[in-house]
Write a protein that holds these residues in place. Structure first.
Motif, short mmCIF file in Angstrom:
data_model
loop_
_atom_site.label_atom_id
_atom_site.label_comp_id
_atom_site.label_asym_id
_atom_site.label_seq_id
_atom_site.Cartn_x
_atom_site.Cartn_y
_atom_site.Cartn_z
N VAL A 100 -54.88 46.69 10.21
CA VAL A 100 -54.09 46.23 9.08
C VAL A 100 -52.61 46.23 9.40
O VAL A 100 -51.88 45.29 9.07
CB VAL A 100 -54.36 47.11 7.84
N GLN A 101 -52.18 47.29 10.09
CA GLN A 101 -50.78 47.35 10.47
C GLN A 101 -50.41 46.20 11.41
O GLN A 101 -49.29 45.70 11.38
CB GLN A 101 -50.46 48.70 11.11
N ALA A 102 -51.36 45.84 12.21
CA ALA A 102 -51.08 44.79 13.17
C ALA A 102 -51.08 43.41 12.53
O ALA A 102 -50.27 42.55 12.86
CB ALA A 102 -52.11 44.84 14.30
N PHE A 103 -52.00 43.22 11.62
CA PHE A 103 -52.09 41.92 10.96
C PHE A 103 -51.72 42.06 9.48
O PHE A 103 -52.59 42.39 8.67
CB PHE A 103 -53.51 41.36 11.04
N PRO A 104 -50.52 41.82 9.14
CA PRO A 104 -50.14 41.92 7.73
C PRO A 104 -50.99 41.01 6.84
O PRO A 104 -51.27 41.35 5.69
CB PRO A 104 -48.68 41.46 7.72
N SER A 105 -51.43 39.94 7.39
CA SER A 105 -52.22 39.02 6.58
C SER A 105 -53.57 39.62 6.22
O SER A 105 -54.26 39.13 5.33
CB SER A 105 -52.43 37.71 7.35
N MET A 106 -53.92 40.69 6.91
CA MET A 106 -55.20 41.31 6.61
C MET A 106 -55.21 41.94 5.23
O MET A 106 -56.26 42.09 4.61
CB MET A 106 -55.54 42.38 7.65
N LYS A 107 -54.01 42.32 4.77
CA LYS A 107 -53.97 42.95 3.45
C LYS A 107 -54.50 42.01 2.39
O LYS A 107 -55.36 42.36 1.59
CB LYS A 107 -52.52 43.36 3.12
N THR A 108 -54.01 40.83 2.40
CA THR A 108 -54.48 39.86 1.41
C THR A 108 -55.94 39.51 1.67
O THR A 108 -56.72 39.32 0.74
CB THR A 108 -53.62 38.60 1.43
N TYR A 109 -56.26 39.44 2.95
CA TYR A 109 -57.65 39.15 3.28
C TYR A 109 -58.57 40.19 2.69
O TYR A 109 -59.56 39.88 2.02
CB TYR A 109 -57.81 39.08 4.81
N LEU A 110 -58.24 41.44 2.93
CA LEU A 110 -59.11 42.51 2.45
C LEU A 110 -59.20 42.53 0.93
O LEU A 110 -60.27 42.64 0.35
CB LEU A 110 -58.59 43.86 2.96
N ILE A 111 -58.04 42.43 0.30
CA ILE A 111 -58.03 42.53 -1.16
C ILE A 111 -58.66 41.31 -1.80
O ILE A 111 -59.55 41.41 -2.66
CB ILE A 111 -56.58 42.72 -1.66
N ASP A 112 -58.22 40.14 -1.39
CA ASP A 112 -58.71 38.92 -2.03
C ASP A 112 -60.20 38.70 -1.78
O ASP A 112 -60.95 38.34 -2.68
CB ASP A 112 -57.93 37.71 -1.52
N ASP A 113 -60.61 38.95 -0.55
CA ASP A 113 -62.02 38.75 -0.22
C ASP A 113 -62.90 39.63 -1.09
O ASP A 113 -63.88 39.16 -1.68
CB ASP A 113 -62.26 39.07 1.26
N HIS A 114 -62.55 40.88 -1.14
CA HIS A 114 -63.40 41.79 -1.92
C HIS A 114 -63.36 41.43 -3.41
O HIS A 114 -64.36 41.60 -4.10
CB HIS A 114 -62.93 43.24 -1.69
N ARG A 115 -62.23 40.97 -3.86
CA ARG A 115 -62.15 40.56 -5.26
C ARG A 115 -63.05 39.36 -5.50
O ARG A 115 -63.78 39.29 -6.50
CB ARG A 115 -60.69 40.24 -5.64
N ARG A 116 -63.00 38.41 -4.60
CA ARG A 116 -63.85 37.22 -4.75
C ARG A 116 -65.32 37.60 -4.73
O ARG A 116 -66.13 37.05 -5.49
CB ARG A 116 -63.54 36.21 -3.64
#
Lengths: 246, 246
Positions: free
Chosen positions: B187-203
């Motif tokens: 996550v620290q390496a890929f900031p975009s992972m934050k949205t990926y993790l949150i949005d994906d799980h929300r979807r």
DNA sequence: TTATCATACTGGTCTTACCACGATCAGACC
DNA sequence: GGTCTGATCGTGGTAAGACCAGTATGATAA
């Protein structure tokens, strides 16, 4: 006596088991290796031979090692039989688990067929084709037909080239074989099942050939759903011959 | 001629094991029942206590019975630990099995989420919602984040109300926990992972709420695929983070 | 009636001993 | 010298008896 407390109260069996697990997990004990003798192991860990044998027997039922009479204990490649045993016992005490296991099977196969679309080679295709042909040939035989049906599905899983999926699928084989057979016995009751069985499997085969994971998954899933529907109808005695496939 | 050897060459351990298996499979021994004492069992079958203990230990590692110190041996409900142990050992000796296990996990979860769409109740929804919130809260923490991630996925499987799927999923938990953690460290390496993790799980959550199996399956599958993609990128060094202290 | 305690269990383990068979190597035979 | 034979040793497989440490239960004492 004082050396026994090697790891906070591990009680003999646990000590031996942990000792061996450590080596096995660390990789210092690999398949084919011969363990030291039970007597050596016993004196090494400060326990008695019966305790060592308990641990070895535990590893045996887990399919990790094999105790060869008068030869020694050797490390084996992990075997499926453990899962078989487990499911056998589990099912015996929870009959309602059969549906559950079926769900797991669907899960495994649908994933396997996706992988198969990517990884299947010529040999896999040929095996599938042979199984498909066999289904057509044995359409009127309950026993052979059930076997052919199962072979086809197993061929799918094998074509996924996934050891784990294969292992899981195999572990449920015993339970589901019965299911296959009873389903086959419905063929006489539902003439429409013949086309269902043949056409469905052919469509599944074609989807794999086309290397289309989505279509393969969907087709296979529908195949299972229709099978369920037939079984349901058989249960309620609603014998008719409408449609099928779809 | 002797009764002891009349059991077709069953070799002590086999005799005891078969004896108990028979009772267990036949249902005369059900969960909660207390077995007769080891001494009785030994004299009953004409074997020694260590042999009886081997058999009991074997059943223990199979998760069928539980040996309670100074209490007795009781039949338990089939337990997950067997599969856990098996997969742990199996993986240790075949490192390339990790990907395979991951495939099996995807299989289980994708099937589970379909069932969850049909069977989930309010409590399941709430559990999912809590897990989803937790993911958001712990997005910057590797340990807690990985835990929250796993909890969410486990909640999906639990919501399927399928014992077998839950068991299988749990059995891979140990292996995949590590995977979750290392993924979280990306996550620290890929900031975009934050949205990926949150949005994906929300979807995914929303799809379950909507009770839409197809969408849920597809969303979850895509979620896994993207995760794989991130890991792949990390492997090829498509990043430049704190490469040390991994 | 209640509380305490002795006793008879339980599992957990150790020890010793024997058996049957495989492996191995020394010695006998060719 | 090479090969066959056989005794020995080591292996797993098992038995029997014993001890320990707790538990459960009953009897006895308060």
């Amino acid at each position: 006596m004082e050396l026994k407390r090697s790891a906070e109260g591990e009680k003999g069996f646990e000590k031996v088991f942990a000792f061996l697990r450590e080596r096995l997990l660390a990789g210092s004990l690999k398949p084919g290796d011969r363990l030291i003798s039970e007597r050596e192991l016993a004196s090494l860990l400060g326990v008695s031979r019966p305790i060592v044998r308990e641990a070895l027997r535990a590893l045996t039922v887990l399919g990790i090692v094999e105790i060869r009479d008068r030869i020694g204990t050797v490390v084996t490649r992990p075997d499926v039989s453990v899962l078989n045993d487990f499911f056998t016992f589990a099912l015996a005490q929870q009959a309602d688990m059969l549906d559950d296991v079926m769900q797991a099977r669907v899960a495994i196969e649908c994933q396997a067929i996706r992988l198969a679309c990517e990884r299947a080679n010529i040999a896999d295709f040929e095996r599938l084709q042979r199984a498909l042909a066999k289904i057509g040939e044995t359409i009127d035989e309950a026993d052979a037909g059930g076997m052919a049906d199962f072979d086809f599905h197993r061929a799918i899983v094998v074509a996924s080239h996934s050891e784990t999926l294969t292992v899981l699928h195999s572990s449920m084989a015993g339970l589901l074989t019965h299911s296959h057979r009873s389903r086959r016995e419905l063929v006489q009751a539902f003439p429409s099942m013949k086309t269902y069985l043949i056409d469905d499997h052919r469509r599944i085969f074609e989807a794999v050939i086309a290397r289309d994971p989505e279509r393969a998954d969907a087709t296979l899933r529908k195949h299972f759903a229709i099978g369920d529907e037939y079984r349901r109808r058989a249960v309620v005695g609603d014998i008719d011959k409408t449609s099928a496939s779809g």
